[in-house]
Scaffold this active site. Structure first.
Site, PDB file in Angstrom:
ATOM      1  N   GLU A   1     -11.919   2.251   5.672  1.00  0.00           N
ATOM      2  CA  GLU A   1     -10.871   2.546   6.645  1.00  0.00           C
ATOM      3  C   GLU A   1     -10.863   4.060   6.872  1.00  0.00           C
ATOM      4  O   GLU A   1     -10.133   4.793   6.210  1.00  0.00           O
ATOM      5  CB  GLU A   1      -9.505   2.062   6.144  1.00  0.00           C
ATOM      6  CG  GLU A   1      -8.411   2.175   7.201  1.00  0.00           C
ATOM      7  CD  GLU A   1      -7.032   1.837   6.658  1.00  0.00           C
ATOM      8  OE1 GLU A   1      -6.324   1.033   7.283  1.00  0.00           O
ATOM      9  OE2 GLU A   1      -6.664   2.379   5.595  1.00  0.00           O
TER      10      GLU A   1
ATOM     11  N   GLU B   1       0.828  -1.204   0.000  1.00  0.00           N
ATOM     12  CA  GLU B   1       0.000   0.000   0.000  1.00  0.00           C
ATOM     13  C   GLU B   1       0.867   1.262   0.000  1.00  0.00           C
ATOM     14  O   GLU B   1       1.601   1.501   0.966  1.00  0.00           O
ATOM     15  CB  GLU B   1      -0.906   0.032   1.229  1.00  0.00           C
ATOM     16  CG  GLU B   1      -1.788   1.279   1.291  1.00  0.00           C
ATOM     17  CD  GLU B   1      -2.615   1.357   2.553  1.00  0.00           C
ATOM     18  OE1 GLU B   1      -3.593   2.120   2.559  1.00  0.00           O
ATOM     19  OE2 GLU B   1      -2.285   0.652   3.535  1.00  0.00           O
TER      20      GLU B   1
END
Length: 240
Positions: A221, A130
């Protein structure tokens, strides 16, 4: 689209095992984890997930203060130990992907690539990397989307980018982030949603962008300003 509650952000006022029941009660289809499973009884977590009917999208390797260590020289033994623990946790709870965090500090690209190769040999799970923007985590080794895409292209289909809208839009701006998402769908293995710049509830448009590129699941998130159940209901009402 299946919506997954990221238990590292959502229901953070609850003990970890109780977040699973809260996610189910709120109406989420499943969950995704930071590194909580490695710090709990994985078999007990698996039993709770089964009882609640929740699936697991993925989980992180151990984060710690350095946000992982895959790119940090001198930490190769730590990385192997962290990967071993993450693989065992993923198997226990049925997670199909492991997010390998690069770490912040004096990172080294050769070390990072060598550890990604080790990860491919050590687990059968999808490896996610990520890009985390510098504004959120200064000094993080993998801070640019183009860097993550380059690595995914280099390593092949078992290494894919986790495309987090907040990080991508912070780095590139919303329009460029949307264009990158559409252009590089084949190199993206998972998507996460939060608003930019606040990192709060994502707007339905973000989830629609994901759906338009063929995404079938998204992790939420974000830092809640309203209850996750209320936000989830708004997304469903918007056709997500």
């Amino acid at each position: 689209m299946r919506l997954l509650a990221n238990t590292g952000f959502l229901f953070a006022d609850l003990p970890f095992p109780e977040r699973l029941a809260a996610a189910s009660a709120a109406g989420f289809d499943g969950v995704e984890f930071h590194d909580e499973v490695q710090r709990h009884d994985a078999s007990g977590i698996a039993a709770a997930l089964d009882e609640l009917g929740l699936t697991v999208g993925g989980l992180n390797i151990r984060m710690g203060d350095s946000f992982g260590c895959a790119a940090l020289p001198g930490h190769e033994a730590d990385f192997i130990a962290d990967l071993t623990a993450a693989h065992a946790a993923a198997v226990a709870v049925g997670a199909g992907a492991i997010h390998v965090l690069a770490g912040r500090g004096a990172g080294d690209e050769a070390v990072f690539r060598a550890n990604l190769r080790r990860a491919l040999d050590a687990t059968d799970r999808l490896i996610l990397i990520e890009p985390i923007c510098a504004e959120a985590v200064p000094g993080y080794h993998l801070s640019r989307l183009d860097h993550g895409l380059e690595l995914a292209d280099l390593f092949g289909p078992r290494v894919r980018v986790m495309f987090d809208w907040f990080h991508a839009a912070t780095e590139l701006g919303p329009q460029n982030a949307a264009e990158a998402l559409a252009r590089h769908t084949a190199l993206i293995g998972h998507v996460q949603a939060a608003s930019c710049p606040g990192r709060n509830e994502p707007e339905p448009e973000v989830l629609h962008r994901f759906a338009d590129t063929g995404c079938t699941a998204a992790g939420l998130e974000y830092r809640p300003l309203i209850t996750p159940a209320d936000h989830l209901a708004r997304l469903r009402a918007a056709g997500i």
